[in-house]
Design a protein around this motif. Structure first.
Motif, PDB file in Angstrom:
ATOM      1  N   TRP A  29       0.831  -1.200   0.000  1.00 53.77           N
ATOM      2  CA  TRP A  29       0.000   0.000   0.000  1.00 53.77           C
ATOM      3  C   TRP A  29       0.869   1.255   0.000  1.00 53.77           C
ATOM      4  CZ3 TRP A  29      -4.454   1.982  -1.133  1.00 53.77           C
ATOM      5  CH2 TRP A  29      -4.863   3.196  -0.571  1.00 53.77           C
ATOM      6  N   GLN A  30       0.834   1.998  -1.109  1.00 54.97           N
ATOM      7  CA  GLN A  30       1.471   3.298  -1.277  1.00 54.97           C
ATOM      8  C   GLN A  30       2.995   3.288  -1.134  1.00 54.97           C
ATOM      9  OE1 GLN A  30      -0.691   5.881   1.489  1.00 54.97           O
ATOM     10  NE2 GLN A  30      -2.082   6.490  -0.155  1.00 54.97           N
ATOM     11  N   ARG A  31       3.608   2.116  -1.108  1.00 56.17           N
ATOM     12  CA  ARG A  31       5.054   2.079  -0.957  1.00 56.17           C
ATOM     13  C   ARG A  31       5.672   0.913  -1.721  1.00 56.17           C
ATOM     14  NH1 ARG A  31       3.619   3.636   4.300  1.00 56.17           N
ATOM     15  NH2 ARG A  31       4.535   5.635   4.956  1.00 56.17           N
ATOM     16  N   VAL A  32       6.884   1.153  -2.191  1.00 52.05           N
ATOM     17  CA  VAL A  32       7.789   0.086  -2.632  1.00 52.05           C
ATOM     18  C   VAL A  32       9.040   0.192  -1.774  1.00 52.05           C
ATOM     19  CG1 VAL A  32       9.178  -0.841  -4.514  1.00 52.05           C
ATOM     20  CG2 VAL A  32       6.918   0.141  -5.002  1.00 52.05           C
ATOM     21  N   ARG A  33       9.421  -0.903  -1.165  1.00 49.86           N
ATOM     22  CA  ARG A  33      10.649  -0.926  -0.385  1.00 49.86           C
ATOM     23  C   ARG A  33      11.648  -1.868  -1.062  1.00 49.86           C
ATOM     24  NH1 ARG A  33      10.006   1.991   4.123  1.00 49.86           N
ATOM     25  NH2 ARG A  33       8.005   2.024   5.227  1.00 49.86           N
ATOM     26  N   ILE A  34      12.924  -1.443  -1.080  1.00 47.42           N
ATOM     27  CA  ILE A  34      13.995  -2.247  -1.653  1.00 47.42           C
ATOM     28  C   ILE A  34      14.886  -2.722  -0.513  1.00 47.42           C
ATOM     29  CG2 ILE A  34      15.792  -2.362  -3.409  1.00 47.42           C
ATOM     30  CD1 ILE A  34      13.080  -1.496  -4.513  1.00 47.42           C
ATOM     31  N   ILE A  47      10.133   3.957  -1.920  1.00 45.03           N
ATOM     32  CA  ILE A  47       9.436   4.797  -2.890  1.00 45.03           C
ATOM     33  C   ILE A  47       8.022   5.027  -2.379  1.00 45.03           C
ATOM     34  CG2 ILE A  47       8.584   4.979  -5.250  1.00 45.03           C
ATOM     35  CD1 ILE A  47      10.791   2.992  -6.061  1.00 45.03           C
ATOM     36  N   GLU A  48       7.611   6.274  -2.306  1.00 43.60           N
ATOM     37  CA  GLU A  48       6.247   6.624  -1.902  1.00 43.60           C
ATOM     38  C   GLU A  48       5.406   6.856  -3.153  1.00 43.60           C
ATOM     39  OE1 GLU A  48       5.273   6.816   1.237  1.00 43.60           O
ATOM     40  OE2 GLU A  48       7.208   6.737   2.288  1.00 43.60           O
ATOM     41  N   LEU A  49       4.224   6.231  -3.200  1.00 40.83           N
ATOM     42  CA  LEU A  49       3.334   6.343  -4.356  1.00 40.83           C
ATOM     43  C   LEU A  49       1.912   6.637  -3.885  1.00 40.83           C
ATOM     44  CD1 LEU A  49       4.806   3.403  -6.443  1.00 40.83           C
ATOM     45  CD2 LEU A  49       4.860   5.821  -7.067  1.00 40.83           C
ATOM     46  N   PRO A  50       1.049   7.138  -4.792  1.00 39.26           N
ATOM     47  CA  PRO A  50      -0.266   7.614  -4.355  1.00 39.26           C
ATOM     48  C   PRO A  50      -1.205   6.538  -3.843  1.00 39.26           C
ATOM     49  CG  PRO A  50       0.325   8.553  -6.487  1.00 39.26           C
ATOM     50  CD  PRO A  50       1.306   7.476  -6.198  1.00 39.26           C
ATOM     51  N   THR A  99       7.365  -0.101 -11.767  1.00 38.88           N
ATOM     52  CA  THR A  99       6.266  -0.261 -10.829  1.00 38.88           C
ATOM     53  C   THR A  99       4.953   0.088 -11.526  1.00 38.88           C
ATOM     54  OG1 THR A  99       6.388   2.022 -10.001  1.00 38.88           O
ATOM     55  CG2 THR A  99       7.714   0.361  -8.860  1.00 38.88           C
ATOM     56  N   GLY A 100       3.877  -0.459 -11.011  1.00 32.57           N
ATOM     57  CA  GLY A 100       2.532  -0.109 -11.481  1.00 32.57           C
ATOM     58  C   GLY A 100       1.554  -0.297 -10.352  1.00 32.57           C
ATOM     59  N   GLY A 101       0.425   0.406 -10.435  1.00 34.27           N
ATOM     60  CA  GLY A 101      -0.521   0.279  -9.336  1.00 34.27           C
ATOM     61  C   GLY A 101      -1.891   0.812  -9.660  1.00 34.27           C
ATOM     62  N   VAL A 137      -0.619   4.304 -13.271  1.00 41.47           N
ATOM     63  CA  VAL A 137       0.633   4.808 -13.839  1.00 41.47           C
ATOM     64  C   VAL A 137       1.692   3.715 -13.771  1.00 41.47           C
ATOM     65  CG1 VAL A 137       2.435   6.573 -13.736  1.00 41.47           C
ATOM     66  CG2 VAL A 137       0.070   7.149 -13.103  1.00 41.47           C
ATOM     67  N   CYS A 138       2.362   3.503 -14.901  1.00 42.98           N
ATOM     68  CA  CYS A 138       3.534   2.628 -14.962  1.00 42.98           C
ATOM     69  C   CYS A 138       4.769   3.529 -14.956  1.00 42.98           C
ATOM     70  CB  CYS A 138       3.484   1.773 -16.218  1.00 42.98           C
ATOM     71  SG  CYS A 138       4.922   0.714 -16.448  1.00 42.98           S
ATOM     72  N   ARG A 139       5.682   3.288 -14.025  1.00 42.92           N
ATOM     73  CA  ARG A 139       6.875   4.119 -13.871  1.00 42.92           C
ATOM     74  C   ARG A 139       8.137   3.277 -14.018  1.00 42.92           C
ATOM     75  NH1 ARG A 139       3.077   5.898 -10.120  1.00 42.92           N
ATOM     76  NH2 ARG A 139       2.682   8.150 -10.081  1.00 42.92           N
ATOM     77  N   ILE A 140       9.159   3.885 -14.601  1.00 41.72           N
ATOM     78  CA  ILE A 140      10.486   3.274 -14.669  1.00 41.72           C
ATOM     79  C   ILE A 140      11.423   4.093 -13.791  1.00 41.72           C
ATOM     80  CG2 ILE A 140      12.459   2.783 -16.165  1.00 41.72           C
ATOM     81  CD1 ILE A 140      10.504   2.116 -18.365  1.00 41.72           C
TER      82      ILE A 140
END
Length: 352
Positions: free
Chosen positions: A74-79, A92-95, A112-114, A118-121
């Motif tokens: 939810w609203q985040r990607v962690r590496i 990464i914080e996402l909407p 990423t996509g959600g 939006v698909c982001r590189i």
């Protein structure tokens, strides 16, 4: 029967492990129990856990070396650096909800996509992940993203019922043909690319299997604003395009929703899973069902071939990772440890 006869000739042992001969081969599983488990395929043992207290994990991806792990929620990607600790090396914080994460084959960039559509590189710049390219689908949630074998095309599905090709080098995108008889609110939930790069398959949320033949052509790339950041692609014909196979036939799982489909490393088989107790294996050329794996759990969130193609790993709502021998379709092991249903899995190697 052809599947079983052919595979029985190859049977040598009923006793695993190892499930992969590479000492660096990993399977990662995430669960509603707010933990992520790391399984070493050479030994069949859990070698570590990563706590994830922020809710359900929707997507996982490992770099091919197994060094970095991306976790989408939810609203985040962690590496995470798999070997060095449990604290994320980047966030990464996402909407909105993140449904897809993945790495380019060499780990040079990630995508990423959600649910924000939006698909982001992302690329690493000055020790920060920066989204330098993006493609928006007007709020239609992204359900799947998979790179072509050339690592220059991304195939993307959304819950609007469309599938797209994005040429991330020449900054162009176009829509793939879809069947005219898709059901109301039916869309592709997961895409998979054949190891040859010549076929694309997908399973819909209503259990239908689709396949496109992929071809290439010469196209003239239009000019774009190379100084704009992030770069936004132009909708036009791309060098890679697809033709829908078997438009007059329907290939479906027996009942329920489709969640996952993946090719075997040699490209001969497709494994598909969903809201059924069984996981199915299909001939990738004819799309005929050739084997059934009776998992016994109600939802199977994923099914993945091992990098050598000998085993299939499944994970679902009975909290277990199960391992199946593709030679005889029998369960050869199961891994316990999660306290609640498994929601995502991934491995490193040629079967992402």
């Amino acid at each position: 029967m052809a599947w079983r006869n052919r595979m029985k000739l190859q049977s040598t042992t009923d006793t695993p492990p190892p499930f992969d001969n590479s000492p660096n081969a990993l399977l990662v599983s995430a669960s509603y129990d707010l933990s992520i488990r790391l399984w070493q395929l050479a030994s069949g043992k859990c070698i570590g856990t990563i706590p994830h207290n922020e809710g359900q994990v929707n997507a996982l991806s490992l770099t091919s070396t197994g060094r970095d792990l991306a976790v989408g929620a939810w609203q985040r990607v962690r590496i995470y650096d798999v070997s060095s600790g449990k604290d994320p090396k980047a966030t990464i914080e996402l909407p909105r909800n993140v449904t897809v994460v993945g790495f380019e084959a060499a780990g040079r960039w990630m995508y990423t996509g959600g649910e924000d559509g939006v698909c982001r590189i992302w690329e690493m710049r000055n020790n920060q992940l920066v989204a330098n390219r993006l493609l928006s689908f007007s709020g239609n949630g992204v359900t799947s993203i998979v790179p072509n074998t050339n690592q220059t095309d991304l195939f993307i599905s959304t819950n609007s019922g469309h599938v797209w090709i994005w040429d991330v080098v020449n900054h162009m995108f176009m829509r793939l043909p879809m069947p005219d008889d898709l059901r109301m609110q039916e869309y592709v939930h997961r895409l998979a690319v054949h190891p040859s790069g010549k076929k694309l398959s997908g399973v819909t949320n209503q259990g239908r299997l689709l396949c496109w033949d992929l071809m290439t052509r010469q196209v003239e790339a239009h000019s774009f604003d190379m100084f704009k950041s992030p770069i936004v692609p132009i909708e036009q014909d791309t060098g890679t395009y697809g033709c829908l196979r078997d438009e007059d036939r329907q290939h479906r799982m027996q009942t329920g929703h489709g969640i996952s489909c993946r090719y075997s490393p040699d490209g001969k088989w497709i494994v598909a899973s969903g809201s059924e107790k069984d996981v199915y294996v299909y001939n990738s050329e004819t799309m005929d069902q050739v084997a059934t794996l009776p998992t016994g759990c109600g939802w199977n969130w994923d099914a993945i071939f091992s990098s050598e193609g000998r085993y299939i790993f499944t994970g679902g709502d009975d909290n277990q990772v199960k391992i199946w021998d593709v030679i005889n379709s029998k369960k050869v092991a199961q891994w316990d440890g999660h306290g609640k249903p498994i929601t995502a899995m991934c491995i490193n190697g040629p079967t992402p």
